[in-house]
Write a protein that holds these residues in place. Structure first.
Motif, PDB file in Angstrom:
ATOM      1  N   ASN A 259       0.776  -1.144   0.115  1.00 48.82           N
ATOM      2  CA  ASN A 259      -0.074   0.027  -0.131  1.00 48.82           C
ATOM      3  C   ASN A 259       0.968   1.330   0.147  1.00 48.82           C
ATOM      4  N   ALA A 260       0.569   2.312  -0.930  1.00 46.56           N
ATOM      5  CA  ALA A 260       1.484   3.389  -0.938  1.00 46.56           C
ATOM      6  C   ALA A 260       0.939   4.592   0.155  1.00 46.56           C
ATOM      7  N   ALA A 261      -0.235   4.270   0.504  1.00 44.73           N
ATOM      8  CA  ALA A 261      -0.785   5.391   1.477  1.00 44.73           C
ATOM      9  C   ALA A 261      -1.351   4.489   2.698  1.00 44.73           C
ATOM     10  N   ALA A 262      -0.573   3.865   3.254  1.00 50.23           N
ATOM     11  CA  ALA A 262      -1.147   3.044   4.335  1.00 50.23           C
ATOM     12  C   ALA A 262      -1.626   3.833   5.574  1.00 50.23           C
ATOM     13  N   HIS A 263      -2.747   3.463   6.102  1.00 46.31           N
ATOM     14  CA  HIS A 263      -3.233   4.224   7.193  1.00 46.31           C
ATOM     15  C   HIS A 263      -2.327   3.861   8.347  1.00 46.31           C
ATOM     16  N   ILE A 264      -2.125   4.872   9.366  1.00 48.68           N
ATOM     17  CA  ILE A 264      -1.070   4.612  10.493  1.00 48.68           C
ATOM     18  C   ILE A 264      -1.526   4.645  11.725  1.00 48.68           C
ATOM     19  N   ARG A 265      -2.985   5.007  11.807  1.00 47.18           N
ATOM     20  CA  ARG A 265      -3.680   5.185  13.135  1.00 47.18           C
ATOM     21  C   ARG A 265      -3.530   3.710  14.043  1.00 47.18           C
ATOM     22  N   ASN A 266      -4.081   2.699  13.415  1.00 49.41           N
ATOM     23  CA  ASN A 266      -4.126   1.393  13.888  1.00 49.41           C
ATOM     24  C   ASN A 266      -2.643   0.856  14.539  1.00 49.41           C
ATOM     25  N   ILE A 267      -1.923   0.914  13.604  1.00 47.48           N
ATOM     26  CA  ILE A 267      -0.659   0.757  14.062  1.00 47.48           C
ATOM     27  C   ILE A 267       0.128   1.545  15.172  1.00 47.48           C
ATOM     28  N   TYR A 268      -0.328   2.693  15.147  1.00 41.13           N
ATOM     29  CA  TYR A 268       0.142   3.841  16.166  1.00 41.13           C
ATOM     30  C   TYR A 268      -0.526   3.291  17.546  1.00 41.13           C
ATOM     31  N   ASN A 269      -1.714   2.801  17.434  1.00 39.75           N
ATOM     32  CA  ASN A 269      -2.465   2.538  18.567  1.00 39.75           C
ATOM     33  C   ASN A 269      -1.779   1.332  19.113  1.00 39.75           C
ATOM     34  N   VAL A 270      -1.463   0.361  18.429  1.00 39.52           N
ATOM     35  CA  VAL A 270      -1.029  -0.992  18.747  1.00 39.52           C
ATOM     36  C   VAL A 270       0.519  -0.868  19.339  1.00 39.52           C
ATOM     37  N   THR A 271       1.184  -0.352  18.564  1.00 40.13           N
ATOM     38  CA  THR A 271       2.608  -0.400  18.776  1.00 40.13           C
ATOM     39  C   THR A 271       3.127   0.825  19.529  1.00 40.13           C
ATOM     40  N   GLY A 272       2.445   2.097  19.404  1.00 38.23           N
ATOM     41  CA  GLY A 272       2.908   3.319  20.190  1.00 38.23           C
ATOM     42  C   GLY A 272       3.820   3.995  18.941  1.00 38.23           C
ATOM     43  N   ILE A 273       4.164   3.595  17.832  1.00 33.31           N
ATOM     44  CA  ILE A 273       5.013   4.113  17.087  1.00 33.31           C
ATOM     45  C   ILE A 273       4.361   5.054  16.107  1.00 33.31           C
ATOM     46  N   ASN A 274       4.549   6.286  16.059  1.00 33.35           N
ATOM     47  CA  ASN A 274       3.901   7.176  15.380  1.00 33.35           C
ATOM     48  C   ASN A 274       4.654   7.196  13.686  1.00 33.35           C
ATOM     49  N   VAL A 275       4.344   6.437  12.795  1.00 30.40           N
ATOM     50  CA  VAL A 275       4.919   6.379  11.453  1.00 30.40           C
ATOM     51  C   VAL A 275       4.998   7.701  10.948  1.00 30.40           C
ATOM     52  N   ALA A 276       4.031   8.707  11.211  1.00 28.54           N
ATOM     53  CA  ALA A 276       4.044   9.993  10.660  1.00 28.54           C
ATOM     54  C   ALA A 276       5.677  10.768  10.943  1.00 28.54           C
ATOM     55  N   ASP A 277       5.896  10.562  12.169  1.00 24.24           N
ATOM     56  CA  ASP A 277       7.271  11.494  12.553  1.00 24.24           C
ATOM     57  C   ASP A 277       8.402  10.848  11.604  1.00 24.24           C
ATOM     58  N   LYS A 278       8.452   9.528  11.588  1.00 23.77           N
ATOM     59  CA  LYS A 278       9.545   9.150  10.547  1.00 23.77           C
ATOM     60  C   LYS A 278       9.252   9.501   9.207  1.00 23.77           C
ATOM     61  N   MET A 279       8.077   9.507   8.576  1.00 22.68           N
ATOM     62  CA  MET A 279       7.684   9.978   7.279  1.00 22.68           C
ATOM     63  C   MET A 279       8.152  11.283   7.003  1.00 22.68           C
ATOM     64  N   ILE A 280       7.778  12.292   8.076  1.00 21.72           N
ATOM     65  CA  ILE A 280       8.406  13.739   7.875  1.00 21.72           C
ATOM     66  C   ILE A 280       9.854  13.750   7.951  1.00 21.72           C
ATOM     67  N   GLU A 281      10.565  13.091   9.020  1.00 20.36           N
ATOM     68  CA  GLU A 281      11.870  12.959   9.299  1.00 20.36           C
ATOM     69  C   GLU A 281      12.472  12.594   7.915  1.00 20.36           C
ATOM     70  N   TYR A 282      11.978  11.769   7.169  1.00 17.73           N
ATOM     71  CA  TYR A 282      12.304  11.189   5.966  1.00 17.73           C
ATOM     72  C   TYR A 282      12.577  12.260   5.104  1.00 17.73           C
ATOM     73  N   ILE A 283      11.363  12.810   4.689  1.00 19.17           N
ATOM     74  CA  ILE A 283      11.182  14.091   4.019  1.00 19.17           C
ATOM     75  C   ILE A 283      12.299  15.074   4.115  1.00 19.17           C
ATOM     76  N   LEU A 284      12.521  15.570   5.347  1.00 22.64           N
ATOM     77  CA  LEU A 284      13.287  16.539   5.422  1.00 22.64           C
ATOM     78  C   LEU A 284      14.550  16.519   5.293  1.00 22.64           C
ATOM     79  N   GLY A 285      14.824  15.081   5.572  1.00 20.05           N
ATOM     80  CA  GLY A 285      16.453  14.477   5.321  1.00 20.05           C
ATOM     81  C   GLY A 285      16.618  14.478   3.891  1.00 20.05           C
ATOM     82  N   LYS A 286      15.604  14.053   3.028  1.00 18.52           N
ATOM     83  CA  LYS A 286      15.919  14.196   1.818  1.00 18.52           C
ATOM     84  C   LYS A 286      16.201  15.283   1.066  1.00 18.52           C
ATOM     85  N   LEU A 287      15.283  16.263   1.562  1.00 15.67           N
ATOM     86  CA  LEU A 287      15.025  17.776   0.965  1.00 15.67           C
ATOM     87  C   LEU A 287      16.320  18.694   1.447  1.00 15.67           C
ATOM     88  N   ALA A 288      16.740  18.303   2.513  1.00 12.17           N
ATOM     89  CA  ALA A 288      17.945  18.783   3.210  1.00 12.17           C
ATOM     90  C   ALA A 288      19.209  19.300   2.012  1.00 12.17           C
TER      91      ALA A 288
END
Ligand SMILES: Nc1ncnc2c1ncn2[C@@H]1O[C@H](COP(=O)(O)OP(=O)(O)OP(=O)(O)O)[C@@H](O)[C@H]1O
Ligand SMILES: [Mg+2]
Length: 288
Positions: A259-288
């Motif tokens: 899935n290219a636009a996987a929903h991340i709410r369930n995995i956040y609730n289950v694992t406590g990991i907020n995938v969104a933070d990693k996504m933003i961090e990745y983008i900022l690293g790439k654009l830097a």
């Protein structure tokens, strides 16, 4: 300060799409980015006028591939890339790409194009598919989410009714992985790295999707599962991916889909990991 747009589809009224956009926008704000949630129809795709506003990048949570392409073409970095969104949005196209890269998956046959007003019943084609895959088998439409367009076909009667109903639509025939009935693994990948995973299982349905009544729990991935998930995301060139894995013979992992636009709410609730933070961090690293 960088500006980002988080785009989702304004015609989808279920709260989960807005929620997904908010997770991303909040993560962007935490990273010091000015984030704006934008519904797809709020961007006028005027081909002979300039955009009034331009973000530094777009997190694209929808399948409005034309809009993603439009934005990319005016020079705005779009994540995932529109081509990746397009490949993943069509399961048939995606399986062709996965197979090309030697990714382990259930035996799959792409259905031939049949124009809606015509039929190839009587040609012997469908009998060959039945011979090759046997019953039960899975029929999966190219475009579908939340397990809604995935069918478990148990009888020849159901099989012929379904192929008749799907004239004009992209779909695939697929081996039913009985050892994975009602269970799968979702792996979230960002920039080639696994950031979270969960096991999903259902007592009531062959599909493990949470939207279908599946229950999620934490899982420790095997080395083989990790490797396959990363290779699958890479095969479709997805920088952000939700890879679904099935359990084959002896628990051998098989790719169910990416899935290219996987929903991340369930995995956040289950694992406590907020995938969104990693996504933003990745983008900022790439654009830097
Ligand atoms: N070949 C198969 N054998 C056994 N189970 C399968 C097979 N294909 C799919 N499933 C089950 O059906 C579920 C839904 O299938 P799939 O992930 O391909 O589509 P989808 O969930 O509609 O797409 P999305 O994840 O984008 O919402 C899977 O999570 C899995 O539990
Ligand atoms: Mg799925």
């Amino acid at each position: 300060m960088k500006i980002c747009w988080v785009i989702y589809n304004g015609s989808l009224t279920s709260d989960k799409f807005r929620d997904q956009a908010e997770l991303l926008a909040d993560a962007a704000k935490r990273a010091g980015v000015k984030a704006k949630i934008v519904m797809n129809y709020e961007v006028m795709m005027s081909l002979n006028a300039q955009l009034e506003e331009r973000p530094d990048f777009v997190v694209f949570l929808d399948k409005d591939i034309l809009l993603a392409t439009f934005l990319k073409n005016v020079g705005i970095p779009v994540f995932n890339d529109p081509e990746v969104i397009e490949t993943c949005d069509n399961k048939a196209k995606q399986y062709i790409q996965l197979a090309k890269n030697g990714i382990a998956m259930p035996e799959t046959i792409i259905a031939p194009k049949v124009y809606p007003k015509f039929t190839i019943e009587g040609s012997g084609y469908y009998e060959q598919v039945l011979d090759k895959l046997g019953l039960p088998m899975i029929i999966k439409e190219g475009h579908g989410s939340f397990g809604m367009k995935v069918y478990l076909i148990e009888t020849e009667e159901e099989f012929f009714a379904k192929v008749d109903e799907l004239r004009g639509i992209d779909y695939v025939f697929q081996e039913f992985i009985e050892t994975s009935r009602g269970r799968d693994i979702r792996v979230n990948i960002v920039g080639g790295e696994i950031v979270a995973a969960m096991y999903r299982s259902s007592q009531t349905d062959f599909r493990a999707n949470i939207t279908n009544g599946g229950v999620a729990s934490i899982v420790e991935l095997t080395a083989e599962q990790k490797e396959l998930a990363i290779r699958a995301a890479d095969a479709v060139r997805a920088e952000f991916a939700g890879v679904d894995l099935l359990f084959g013979d002896n628990e051998k992992p098989l790719v169910c889909e990416v899935n290219a636009a996987a929903h991340i709410r369930n995995i956040y609730n289950v694992t406590g990991i907020n995938v969104a933070d990693k996504m933003i961090e990745y983008i900022l690293g790439k654009l830097a």
